[in-house]
Design a protein around this motif. Structure first.
Motif, PDB file in Angstrom:
ATOM      1  N   ASP A   1       0.615 -70.606 -85.153  1.00 32.88           N
ATOM      2  CA  ASP A   1       0.176 -69.224 -85.253  1.00 32.88           C
ATOM      3  C   ASP A   1       0.859 -68.376 -84.195  1.00 32.88           C
ATOM      4  O   ASP A   1       1.020 -68.796 -83.059  1.00 32.88           O
ATOM      5  N   SER A   2       1.281 -67.183 -84.573  1.00 35.52           N
ATOM      6  CA  SER A   2       2.153 -66.451 -83.663  1.00 35.52           C
ATOM      7  C   SER A   2       1.415 -65.479 -82.742  1.00 35.52           C
ATOM      8  O   SER A   2       2.019 -64.615 -82.151  1.00 35.52           O
ATOM      9  N   GLY A   3       0.131 -65.600 -82.598  1.00 36.98           N
ATOM     10  CA  GLY A   3      -0.551 -64.805 -81.587  1.00 36.98           C
ATOM     11  C   GLY A   3      -1.567 -63.847 -82.141  1.00 36.98           C
ATOM     12  O   GLY A   3      -1.858 -63.819 -83.345  1.00 36.98           O
ATOM     13  N   ALA A   4      -2.093 -63.051 -81.232  1.00 39.95           N
ATOM     14  CA  ALA A   4      -3.241 -62.218 -81.557  1.00 39.95           C
ATOM     15  C   ALA A   4      -2.986 -61.252 -82.705  1.00 39.95           C
ATOM     16  O   ALA A   4      -3.825 -61.093 -83.589  1.00 39.95           O
TER      17      ALA A   4
END
Lengths: 291, 393
Positions: B11-14
């Protein structure tokens, strides 16, 4: 600043706000977006705005909406009578047309209505647009323009830019569905009837002189009453009136005198059929359960 | 107790998660644009984003827009953020029907097309107990018909177009002269100061021409309630077509079906494709052709939707034969309450067109005192003929 500071600031002004409402207010302040409050009548939506203006020590500018509200009542209007007089006197003084025109369409001849007033303040005021659902959809469209750009265009005068962005709070009772465009522009919080603990805190904060037993009974009674099938469910304001009425009559215990209890119900029940529905027996039974 | 969702390490973050959450909300029927994800991320910097409750409140304030959405939000939030890995669960099967398609987002908010699915509707097998065959079985049935009927079999597209014309006609005949706004007009009862003064400048300040303004005519809001119980099913064709036409002709109109329950069909009927609208309708109208509970349905309407949508400018049209399985007092009480909202109530009864018809059915007799107009209506032509009578209201 966090949302708890907002909650505490409101509490200092005797307004008990739920966590959700405090967060929504905090965001409205931080993101400079309007906040739309929805909920039944009498849950304290209007009061939020008033309290917020007190807490922040700014001006409260209120626009009460009604059916047929239009730009001349909400934004600005020219002072026509004064314009007419000026034109006449100018004609006698021999002033030229151009000079007169410039003069009568200047700020001196402009009557500021709430929306224009709100964006021309030096410090950001609280702008309360009350019962937006009573105004018609045409007005919503005007409002959107003001709320998105914070500027008002007056054909004769040009565009007036906001000197400060007001803190905008809109309230709605849900008598009409608001347009999606307006809903999107706003943050949203649904204000429900408070739960027992919160309502007790409200009563304590507004009427500190009421004693504990009676306070608990009053809250218990009102909370029970809201579960009855009524045409108009009593709100927080009614509850405060009820408590004040009981104290004024010197009653210390709700169950002690059903007749007096019945007579104080006029502060809670506002329709004839509700009053007929809640007979003395029913009221006494609810009071007994609440105690 | 649910735990915070563990997202995969890829997952690439917020921001990706927030976009995922927005997609999750859209999938469940909330109408959100592109800007909301951005605002949400921005807003989370103003609170302690590590506290789930703070995040919940923040996202609720931004992503919801009405009471229903606010109530459903907790579940939606939990299923995405607090579900210990099981992401994107569909929380509520029914998607919120929507009024129009103009979400200002390039993404289609619905992601589904209920009209095209067709799988949930069974073709009409004509075996429902209450199905009338036109021989005049006029007893209200108590049995709730649980079979779904595809209303597309009943209503044809040409009829809707025809009905639309009739609905427009009725809409124009129902003009209300009580707008509180005033607009410039050739003949009016008040002075239009702004224009008068502007005009007077050319005559040296002498207001020679006085310009007027008046209250413009305003359309009434039509609220239609259609009985689709067994005894009414042979007339349903006409009325459903009329409702579909009405929705297309009048933008303020509102429509409901009732049999043993009350269903709001306004959003479904607003679908741009008329036949798809009817298709969506069949999904909502399970119980079609079953028993009738007119009183309780009207009561429910008066208690809920009427409080929001019916006011002094509304005309409530009820299409029903008045054969109710419940005591007639229910109907009287519900109509009395509805009447308090200051609306006009018109009852269109297909049976009234019959020779020697008397409103003897208990329900109909109970309703009569509360009605502004009680008229027959069997066909679209009958509805069109109502024009003059409606205009007189």
């Amino acid at each position: 600043m966090t949302w708890t500071t907002v909650q505490i600031a409101l509490a200092e002004q005797n307004y008990v706000a739920s966590n959700d409402l405090s967060v929504a207010l905090h965001l409205a302040l931080a993101l400079e977006r309007p906040l739309l409050l929805e909920g039944a009548a009498g849950v304290g939506k209007t009061e939020v705005a008033r309290t917020l203006s007190l807490a922040r020590n700014t001006k409260l500018i209120r626009l009460q909406c009604y059916e047929g509200l239009d730009a001349s009542q909400a934004i600005y209007e020219w002072n026509y009578q004064r314009q007419l007089l000026t034109i006449r006197s100018a004609a006698e003084d021999g002033e030229t047309g151009k000079a007169v025109e410039d003069r009568i369409f200047s700020r001196d001849f402009l009557l500021e209505r709430p929306l224009l007033e709100a964006i021309t303040q030096d410090t950001p005021p609280v702008l309360l647009i009350d019962e937006i659902d009573r105004a018609d959809e045409e007005f919503e469209a005007y409002l959107l323009e003001v709320l998105s750009d914070y500027q008002v265009s007056i054909p004769e005068l040009g565009t007036i830019e906001a000197t400060s962005k007001p803190i905008v709070i809109l309230t709605s009772n849900g008598t009409r569905d608001l347009s999606d465009a307006l809903r999107r522009r706003c943050l949203y919080a649904y204000v429900d009837y408070p739960d027992r603990t919160t309502e007790l805190a409200i009563l304590k904060s507004r009427c500190p002189q009421v004693d504990d037993t009676l306070a608990r009974q009053v809250i218990g009674f009102v909370q029970k009453l809201r579960q009855e099938e009524l045409e108009k469910t009593p709100g927080v304001a009614e509850m405060l009136d009820f408590a004040a009425a009981l104290m004024g009559l010197g009653i210390a215990d709700l169950t002690e005198n059903p007749a007096v209890l019945q007579s104080t119900l006029i502060t809670l029940l506002k329709t004839q059929s509700d009053q007929a529905h809640l007979t003395m027996d029913v009221a006494a039974r609810i009071a007994g359960k609440a105690a | 107790m649910s735990r915070v969702t563990r997202f995969s390490s890829r997952d690439s973050g917020a921001s990706a998660r927030m976009v995922g959450f927005m997609a999750h909300l859209r999938e469940n029927g909330l109408r959100l644009g592109v800007a909301e994800a951005d605002i949400s991320l921005n807003a989370l910097t103003h609170v302690n984003a590590a506290r789930p409750d703070d995040c919940r409140s923040v996202l609720r304030a931004i992503c919801t827009g009405c009471k229903e959405e606010a109530e459903r939000f907790d579940d939606l939030f939990d299923s995405y953020w607090m579900d210990s890995g099981r992401v994107k669960q569909r929380v509520i099967a029914k998607s919120l029907p929507r009024l129009n398609d103009d979400v200002h987002s390039s993404k289609d908010g619905t992601g589904e097309d209920s009209g095209a699915s067709g799988s949930a509707t069974a073709p009409d097998e004509g075996e429902g107990e209450a199905d009338s065959d036109g021989t005049g079985k006029l007893i209200a049935t108590q049995k709730q018909n649980l079979k779904r009927r595809d209303l597309r079999d009943i209503v044809r597209a040409e009829e809707i177009a025809e009905a639309e014309a009739v609905a427009r006609l009725i809409g124009t005949s129902l003009r209300d002269r009580r707008s509180r706004r005033r607009i410039a007009a050739r003949k009016g009862d008040r002075l239009h100061f702004r224009k008068t003064i502007r005009r007077s400048l050319s005559t040296g300040g002498e207001p020679l021409t006085l310009l007027k303004r008046k209250r413009p005519d305003r359309t009434r809001k039509i609220v239609a309630l259609c009985d689709v119980s067994g005894s009414m099913s042979i007339y349903a064709q006409v009325f459903l077509a009329f409702l579909a036409g009405l929705m297309r002709a009048e933008k303020d109109a509102d429509a409901y079906l009732f049999h043993t329950r009350l269903v709001r069909i306004t959003e479904a009927l607003r679908d741009k494709d008329a036949m798809r609208a009817i298709g969506r309708l069949s999904l909502m109208a399970d119980g079609f052709g079953g028993g009738s509970k007119i009183g309780p349905s009207l009561q429910r309407f008066a208690d809920t939707y009427a409080k929001r949508f019916v006011d002094g400018r509304s005309v409530v049209l009820i299409f029903s034969d008045g054969y109710d399985t419940e005591p007639p007092e229910h109907i009287a009480a519900a109509l009395a309450q509805l009447k308090k909202r200051n609306c006009k109530i018109i009852w269109l009864n297909p049976l009234k067109g019959w020779r020697d018809y008397e409103p003897v059915a208990g329900g109909m007799a109970a309703a009569l005192p509360h009605l502004d107009l009680f008229a027959p209506a069997n066909t679209l032509a009958d509805l069109a003929a109502l024009e003059t009578e409606l205009g007189a209201l």
